[in-house]
Design a protein around this motif. Structure first.
Motif, PDB file in Angstrom:
ATOM      1  N   ARG A   9       2.881  -4.233   3.582  1.00 38.61           N
ATOM      2  CA  ARG A   9       3.959  -3.242   3.478  1.00 38.61           C
ATOM      3  C   ARG A   9       3.326  -1.889   3.180  1.00 38.61           C
ATOM      4  NH1 ARG A   9       8.799  -2.712   5.241  1.00 38.61           N
ATOM      5  NH2 ARG A   9       9.312  -4.825   4.561  1.00 38.61           N
ATOM      6  N   LEU A  10       3.396  -0.954   4.133  1.00 34.16           N
ATOM      7  CA  LEU A  10       2.832   0.389   3.981  1.00 34.16           C
ATOM      8  C   LEU A  10       3.964   1.380   3.742  1.00 34.16           C
ATOM      9  CD1 LEU A  10       0.538   2.505   4.178  1.00 34.16           C
ATOM     10  CD2 LEU A  10       0.972   2.580   6.651  1.00 34.16           C
ATOM     11  N   THR A  11       3.826   2.120   2.667  1.00 36.59           N
ATOM     12  CA  THR A  11       4.774   3.191   2.369  1.00 36.59           C
ATOM     13  C   THR A  11       4.024   4.505   2.389  1.00 36.59           C
ATOM     14  OG1 THR A  11       6.094   1.725   0.966  1.00 36.59           O
ATOM     15  CG2 THR A  11       6.434   4.103   0.707  1.00 36.59           C
ATOM     16  N   VAL A  12       4.491   5.454   3.183  1.00 32.51           N
ATOM     17  CA  VAL A  12       3.878   6.773   3.267  1.00 32.51           C
ATOM     18  C   VAL A  12       4.834   7.777   2.619  1.00 32.51           C
ATOM     19  CG1 VAL A  12       2.912   8.544   4.775  1.00 32.51           C
ATOM     20  CG2 VAL A  12       2.747   6.127   5.413  1.00 32.51           C
ATOM     21  N   THR A  13       4.305   8.511   1.629  1.00 33.33           N
ATOM     22  CA  THR A  13       5.168   9.463   0.902  1.00 33.33           C
ATOM     23  C   THR A  13       4.747  10.906   1.187  1.00 33.33           C
ATOM     24  OG1 THR A  13       3.744   9.421  -1.041  1.00 33.33           O
ATOM     25  CG2 THR A  13       5.514   7.786  -0.935  1.00 33.33           C
ATOM     26  N   LEU A  46       0.857  -1.182   0.000  1.00 33.01           N
ATOM     27  CA  LEU A  46       0.000   0.000   0.000  1.00 33.01           C
ATOM     28  C   LEU A  46       0.894   1.234   0.000  1.00 33.01           C
ATOM     29  CD1 LEU A  46      -3.083   0.372   0.149  1.00 33.01           C
ATOM     30  CD2 LEU A  46      -2.875   0.398   2.628  1.00 33.01           C
ATOM     31  N   ILE A  47       0.551   2.190  -0.848  1.00 29.85           N
ATOM     32  CA  ILE A  47       1.265   3.470  -0.842  1.00 29.85           C
ATOM     33  C   ILE A  47       0.260   4.560  -0.539  1.00 29.85           C
ATOM     34  CG2 ILE A  47       2.647   5.116  -2.172  1.00 29.85           C
ATOM     35  CD1 ILE A  47       3.626   2.760  -3.852  1.00 29.85           C
ATOM     36  N   GLY A  86       6.870   8.387   9.187  1.00 28.90           N
ATOM     37  CA  GLY A  86       7.388   7.377  10.107  1.00 28.90           C
ATOM     38  C   GLY A  86       6.492   6.174  10.285  1.00 28.90           C
ATOM     39  N   ASP A  87       5.292   6.243   9.728  1.00 26.39           N
ATOM     40  CA  ASP A  87       4.392   5.088   9.802  1.00 26.39           C
ATOM     41  C   ASP A  87       4.728   4.050   8.737  1.00 26.39           C
ATOM     42  OD1 ASP A  87       1.564   7.244  10.549  1.00 26.39           O
ATOM     43  OD2 ASP A  87       2.975   6.241  11.916  1.00 26.39           O
ATOM     44  N   SER A  88       5.641   4.383   7.845  1.00 26.52           N
ATOM     45  CA  SER A  88       6.062   3.427   6.817  1.00 26.52           C
ATOM     46  C   SER A  88       6.708   2.230   7.492  1.00 26.52           C
ATOM     47  CB  SER A  88       7.057   4.080   5.859  1.00 26.52           C
ATOM     48  OG  SER A  88       6.466   5.126   5.143  1.00 26.52           O
ATOM     49  N   ALA A  89       6.160   1.050   7.230  1.00 26.27           N
ATOM     50  CA  ALA A  89       6.629  -0.154   7.928  1.00 26.27           C
ATOM     51  C   ALA A  89       5.893  -1.353   7.370  1.00 26.27           C
ATOM     52  CB  ALA A  89       6.366  -0.049   9.431  1.00 26.27           C
TER      53      ALA A  89
END
Lengths: 110, 113
Positions: B109-113, B11-12, B84-87
């Motif tokens: 897998r979460l990526t926050v941009t 997830l992005i 920082g929630d990317s994890a």
């Protein structure tokens, strides 16, 4: 807060060698768990230990619950390439949550 | 038998957005726990649910919330996403609220941009 310290942080060994790693806690645990995590996947439970001094095997893996109840050990005999991964110890300091060590990364050279 | 399943796999999201992650436990398991794993570290406990009740909460801000449904599946919600929630967010199931043995899913897998 409570922490689990694993050592070594990483190991690079030859196929066929035996592996030893350990985990220590600042406080007493009543349960120790060992997990293996492959890249991009969730941890897989390898062995659970419930009694001080207990020695439990799962194939080539053997884990021991330390007699002080503040440590645990994992041994892998005759390592093979598929043993590569990160090994985590874990324990429940209170309630049912688990805290994890920082992991021991194992690399095996064919 | 199917193990723990999680969706989505990846997830992005953008900072400030909201995300919902889903988990189905092993058949017969009634307890679900959520963990956050950042690169290079072990999983960190976020929540445990048993019989739809919250049984434990880790040291995470109120932006994190969860719930468990009558079929024992669970959702983790995170509001106002930060970088920082990317994890990797892991769900683990156990037989009941007393069992220490937890079985993990593959994670989201979460990526926050």
């Amino acid at each position: 807060g409570q922490q689990l310290n694993q050592s070594p942080q990483s190991m690079f060994i030859q196929e066929g060698e035996d592996v030893s790693m350990n985990c220590t806690s600042s406080s007493i645990f009543n349960t120790w768990l060992w997990y293996k995590q492959d890249p991009g996947e969730g941890p897989v439970l390898l062995i659970a230990l419930y009694k001080a001094g207990e020695l439990t095997s799962n194939g080539r893996l053997t884990a021991q619950f330390g007699t002080t109840r503040k440590d645990s050990f994992l041994n892998i005999s005759a390592s093979i390439p598929s043993d590569v991964g990160i090994y985590f110890c874990a324990g429940p300091p209170d309630g049912r949550k688990l805290i994890f060590g920082q992991g021991t990364e194992l690399s095996v050279k064919p | 038998d199917a193990g723990v399943t999680q969706s989505p796999t990846h997830l992005i999201k953008t900072r400030g957005q909201h995300v919902t992650l889903r988990c189905s436990p092993i058949s017969g398991h009634k307890s679900v726990s959520w963990y956050q794993q950042v690169l290079g570290q072990g999983p960190q406990f976020i929540f445990q649910y048993y019989e739809k009740e919250e049984r434990g909460r880790g040291n995470f801000p109120d932006r994190f919330s969860a719930r468990q449904f009558p079929n024992y599946s669970s959702e983790l919600n995170v509001n106002a996403l930060l970088l920082g929630d990317s994890a990797l967010y892991l769900c683990a199931s156990s037989l009941d609220g007393q069992s220490y043995e937890q079985y993990f899913g593959p994670g989201t897998r979460l990526t926050v941009t």
